[in-house]
Enzyme design. Structure first.
Site, PDB file in Angstrom:
ATOM      1  N   MET A  32       0.845  -1.197   0.000  1.00 31.86           N
ATOM      2  CA  MET A  32       0.000   0.000   0.000  1.00 31.86           C
ATOM      3  C   MET A  32       0.883   1.251   0.000  1.00 31.86           C
ATOM      4  SD  MET A  32      -3.307  -0.915   0.269  1.00 31.86           S
ATOM      5  CE  MET A  32      -4.108   0.517   0.951  1.00 31.86           C
ATOM      6  N   GLY A  67       2.569   4.261  -4.581  1.00 27.84           N
ATOM      7  CA  GLY A  67       2.440   5.089  -5.774  1.00 27.84           C
ATOM      8  C   GLY A  67       2.048   4.333  -7.030  1.00 27.84           C
ATOM      9  N   GLU A  73      -5.650  -1.607  -9.486  1.00 25.14           N
ATOM     10  CA  GLU A  73      -6.225  -2.553  -8.527  1.00 25.14           C
ATOM     11  C   GLU A  73      -6.279  -3.962  -9.117  1.00 25.14           C
ATOM     12  OE1 GLU A  73      -6.497  -1.562  -5.541  1.00 25.14           O
ATOM     13  OE2 GLU A  73      -6.625   0.603  -5.771  1.00 25.14           O
ATOM     14  N   GLN A  88      -5.042  -6.680  -8.301  1.00 31.90           N
ATOM     15  CA  GLN A  88      -5.202  -7.808  -7.377  1.00 31.90           C
ATOM     16  C   GLN A  88      -6.638  -8.323  -7.382  1.00 31.90           C
ATOM     17  OE1 GLN A  88      -4.514  -4.674  -6.354  1.00 31.90           O
ATOM     18  NE2 GLN A  88      -5.870  -4.105  -4.676  1.00 31.90           N
ATOM     19  N   CYS A 117       7.751  -3.461   6.560  1.00 33.63           N
ATOM     20  CA  CYS A 117       8.664  -4.536   6.174  1.00 33.63           C
ATOM     21  C   CYS A 117       8.163  -5.821   6.833  1.00 33.63           C
ATOM     22  CB  CYS A 117      10.093  -4.213   6.616  1.00 33.63           C
ATOM     23  SG  CYS A 117      10.347  -4.165   8.404  1.00 33.63           S
TER      24      CYS A 117
END
Length: 194
Positions: free
Chosen positions: A11, A14, A88, A90, A182
């Site tokens: 997320m 950019g 989007e 996904q 991370c």
């Protein structure tokens, strides 16, 4: 030869901004493009790809039943498309990714798909899994964790900022619902919760 590209990231990396810049580059040279965005993403105006830095463009909405190749080929018959861009990604089905691959392979139209690789549990989305399997080019867009390392995970948080470990795979939200981290800090967030 046209290719299928998958630009993926966590997320807030950019992705939509990069898509809109690529679209602008094609259009600035007088080339026609077609933009798609997921109907399920209701954060902005329906049928709009919008970035957090204020850029936006109209797009054709898709849901699991949408024939992306059919719509693109119909538009291509009216005015040759130089590129198809999908935000989007996904939320694509595996069948839709197959359609996009065929669009590149058979119609010679490059397809640039932008999306998340994994959900808030670290599991692949259906569309992302198929794109990782089929894309000619995989491009990671970098984002930064709070510690400065590369963010690769999407932590879902509740209204108080606490990690959420259960729920539907898809819950639309932005900075109010997700934090890019991370892997280490993603794991530690759940260990601290337990």
């Amino acid at each position: 030869m046209a290719k299928l590209y998958f630009y993926y990231a966590s997320m807030n990396a950019g992705k939509s901004t990069n898509l809109l810049q690529a679209d602008f580059n094609y259009r600035e040279r007088g080339m026609a493009t077609m933009l798609f965005t997921a109907a399920v993403d209701d954060r902005f105006a329906a049928g709009t790809i919008a970035s957090r830095i204020g850029l936006s463009a109209p797009a054709t909405m898709f849901d699991p039943a949408t024939d992306l190749a059919g719509l693109a080929l119909a538009r291509h018959a009216e005015a040759p498309l130089a590129c198809v861009l999908v935000d989007e990604a996904q939320f694509l089905t595996a069948t839709q990714v197959d359609q996009l691959a065929a669009l590149a392979d058979r119609a010679g139209i490059p397809v640039l798909a932008y999306g998340l690789r994994t959900d808030f549990r670290g599991a692949l989305f259906e569309g992302s899994a198929r794109l990782l399997a089929l894309a000619d080019s995989l491009v990671e867009i970098k984002s930064v964790c709070e510690c400065g390392r590369k963010a690769t995970m999407n932590l879902r948080v509740d209204a108080e900022g606490r990690p959420v470990a259960e729920g539907r795979q898809t819950e639309i939200g932005g900075n109010d619902r997700y934090v890019a981290l991370c892997r280490r800090h993603f794991s530690e967030a759940f260990q601290a919760k337990g």
